[in-house]
Design a protein around this motif. Structure first.
Motif, PDB file in Angstrom:
ATOM      1  N   ALA A  58       0.861  -1.189   0.000  1.00  0.00           N
ATOM      2  CA  ALA A  58       0.000   0.000   0.000  1.00  0.00           C
ATOM      3  C   ALA A  58       0.894   1.234   0.000  1.00  0.00           C
ATOM      4  O   ALA A  58       1.975   1.228   0.592  1.00  0.00           O
ATOM      5  CB  ALA A  58      -0.899   0.019   1.227  1.00  0.00           C
ATOM      6  N   LYS A  59       0.451   2.282  -0.692  1.00  0.00           N
ATOM      7  CA  LYS A  59       1.243   3.515  -0.708  1.00  0.00           C
ATOM      8  C   LYS A  59       0.332   4.729  -0.682  1.00  0.00           C
ATOM      9  O   LYS A  59      -0.797   4.690  -1.156  1.00  0.00           O
ATOM     10  CB  LYS A  59       2.194   3.560  -1.901  1.00  0.00           C
ATOM     11  CG  LYS A  59       1.535   3.655  -3.254  1.00  0.00           C
ATOM     12  CD  LYS A  59       2.596   3.657  -4.357  1.00  0.00           C
ATOM     13  CE  LYS A  59       1.959   3.865  -5.714  1.00  0.00           C
ATOM     14  NZ  LYS A  59       2.957   3.946  -6.777  1.00  0.00           N
ATOM     15  N   LEU A  60       0.866   5.801  -0.101  1.00  0.00           N
ATOM     16  CA  LEU A  60       0.187   7.084  -0.020  1.00  0.00           C
ATOM     17  C   LEU A  60       1.193   8.137  -0.440  1.00  0.00           C
ATOM     18  O   LEU A  60       2.335   8.126   0.020  1.00  0.00           O
ATOM     19  CB  LEU A  60      -0.285   7.353   1.408  1.00  0.00           C
ATOM     20  CG  LEU A  60      -0.907   8.720   1.687  1.00  0.00           C
ATOM     21  CD1 LEU A  60      -2.205   8.895   0.902  1.00  0.00           C
ATOM     22  CD2 LEU A  60      -1.155   8.898   3.169  1.00  0.00           C
ATOM     23  N   GLY A  61       0.790   9.005  -1.334  1.00  0.00           N
ATOM     24  CA  GLY A  61       1.708  10.030  -1.806  1.00  0.00           C
ATOM     25  C   GLY A  61       1.004  11.324  -2.119  1.00  0.00           C
ATOM     26  O   GLY A  61      -0.220  11.400  -2.189  1.00  0.00           O
ATOM     27  N   GLY A  62       1.805  12.314  -2.319  1.00  0.00           N
ATOM     28  CA  GLY A  62       1.291  13.613  -2.702  1.00  0.00           C
ATOM     29  C   GLY A  62       2.392  14.386  -3.385  1.00  0.00           C
ATOM     30  O   GLY A  62       3.561  14.008  -3.339  1.00  0.00           O
ATOM     31  N   GLY A  63       2.012  15.437  -4.036  1.00  0.00           N
ATOM     32  CA  GLY A  63       3.019  16.229  -4.715  1.00  0.00           C
ATOM     33  C   GLY A  63       2.430  17.433  -5.394  1.00  0.00           C
ATOM     34  O   GLY A  63       1.266  17.784  -5.202  1.00  0.00           O
ATOM     35  N   TRP A  64       3.265  18.062  -6.188  1.00  0.00           N
ATOM     36  CA  TRP A  64       2.861  19.239  -6.943  1.00  0.00           C
ATOM     37  C   TRP A  64       3.378  19.083  -8.360  1.00  0.00           C
ATOM     38  O   TRP A  64       4.553  18.846  -8.576  1.00  0.00           O
ATOM     39  CB  TRP A  64       3.436  20.502  -6.322  1.00  0.00           C
ATOM     40  CG  TRP A  64       2.684  21.718  -6.756  1.00  0.00           C
ATOM     41  CD1 TRP A  64       2.621  22.238  -8.013  1.00  0.00           C
ATOM     42  CD2 TRP A  64       1.881  22.549  -5.948  1.00  0.00           C
ATOM     43  NE1 TRP A  64       1.833  23.352  -8.043  1.00  0.00           N
ATOM     44  CE2 TRP A  64       1.360  23.571  -6.780  1.00  0.00           C
ATOM     45  CE3 TRP A  64       1.550  22.544  -4.599  1.00  0.00           C
ATOM     46  CZ2 TRP A  64       0.528  24.564  -6.300  1.00  0.00           C
ATOM     47  CZ3 TRP A  64       0.726  23.545  -4.143  1.00  0.00           C
ATOM     48  CH2 TRP A  64       0.223  24.538  -4.982  1.00  0.00           C
ATOM     49  N   ARG A  65       2.465  19.248  -9.294  1.00  0.00           N
ATOM     50  CA  ARG A  65       2.828  19.142 -10.702  1.00  0.00           C
ATOM     51  C   ARG A  65       3.071  20.531 -11.278  1.00  0.00           C
ATOM     52  O   ARG A  65       2.319  21.461 -11.024  1.00  0.00           O
ATOM     53  CB  ARG A  65       1.705  18.448 -11.473  1.00  0.00           C
ATOM     54  CG  ARG A  65       2.043  18.271 -12.934  1.00  0.00           C
ATOM     55  CD  ARG A  65       1.021  17.438 -13.642  1.00  0.00           C
ATOM     56  NE  ARG A  65       1.308  17.411 -15.070  1.00  0.00           N
ATOM     57  CZ  ARG A  65       0.664  16.663 -15.921  1.00  0.00           C
ATOM     58  NH1 ARG A  65      -0.297  15.861 -15.509  1.00  0.00           N
ATOM     59  NH2 ARG A  65       0.979  16.694 -17.195  1.00  0.00           N
ATOM     60  N   PHE A  66       4.140  20.640 -12.080  1.00  0.00           N
ATOM     61  CA  PHE A  66       4.510  21.877 -12.769  1.00  0.00           C
ATOM     62  C   PHE A  66       4.644  21.540 -14.247  1.00  0.00           C
ATOM     63  O   PHE A  66       5.721  21.168 -14.694  1.00  0.00           O
ATOM     64  CB  PHE A  66       5.829  22.431 -12.244  1.00  0.00           C
ATOM     65  CG  PHE A  66       5.828  22.665 -10.760  1.00  0.00           C
ATOM     66  CD1 PHE A  66       5.307  23.834 -10.241  1.00  0.00           C
ATOM     67  CD2 PHE A  66       6.332  21.719  -9.898  1.00  0.00           C
ATOM     68  CE1 PHE A  66       5.303  24.058  -8.881  1.00  0.00           C
ATOM     69  CE2 PHE A  66       6.327  21.933  -8.530  1.00  0.00           C
ATOM     70  CZ  PHE A  66       5.808  23.105  -8.018  1.00  0.00           C
TER      71      PHE A  66
END
Length: 182
Positions: A58-66
């Motif tokens: 299982a994985k949880l992630g986040g980020g910001w796309r440019f």
């Protein structure tokens, strides 16, 4: 590990809070949750190959796309797998990492992505205790936009981990998840 997980959650929540400002499709924060399976390759020797073990991941992630690039943070639990050596033994790897991604548009609703980064990997094994190492991570993904801010994501991720006395473990995970942009 508890501190690293807290930092990951704080980063993901900060990304989500920043997303409330209403960004364009080319620059926006996102969260991803996914589950799947992992194959561990362990106890590798030059002439005899590697042993394999399987677990749920299982994985949880986040980020910001440019535009076509993104910065991402991930927490992944590759799961606990039964292994033969020692008899009745178990192997478990989990990571907290950061990396970059490059998006490749296939058509108006499908995108591929390439990932690379680094993670703090925790390796624990019945006959070897536990150890934390800093390891490279790589991945490939496929996104299908089903709504303006929602996309299922199919991903393959690979990372390594190092034991105290045992050989390196390589975790190959195939996951399916959901990406929510803000």
């Amino acid at each position: 590990m508890k501190t690293d997980f807290s930092v990951l959650i704080a980063c993901v929540l900060a990304v989500a809070a920043l997303g409330a400002r209403g960004q364009t499709a080319d620059s926006d924060p996102f969260l991803v949750g996914a589950i799947g399976g992992v194959q561990y390759h362990h106890d590798c020797w030059f002439f005899s190959g590697c042993d394999a073990a399987h677990a749920t991941t299982a994985k949880l992630g986040g980020g910001w796309r440019f535009g076509v690039f993104a910065i991402e943070v991930w927490g992944t639990d590759f799961g606990r797998a039964s292994i033969d050596a020692p008899p009745g033994g178990a192997l478990h790897v989990h990571t907290t990492g950061i990396g970059g991604a490059r998006y490749l548009r296939v058509n108006s609703s499908v995108q591929g992505l390439l990932r690379a980064g680094a993670a703090n990997s925790w390796h624990s094994r019945t006959d070897d205790g536990s150890k934390s190492t800093f390891d490279a991570t790589f991945g490939l993904g496929l996104l299908v936009d089903v709504a303006p801010k929602l996309a299922p994501e199919l991903a393959w991720d690979v990372t390594g981990a190092e034991g105290n006395q045992t050989a390196t473990v390589v975790a190959n995970a195939l996951t399916a998840g959901l990406r929510r942009r803000f």
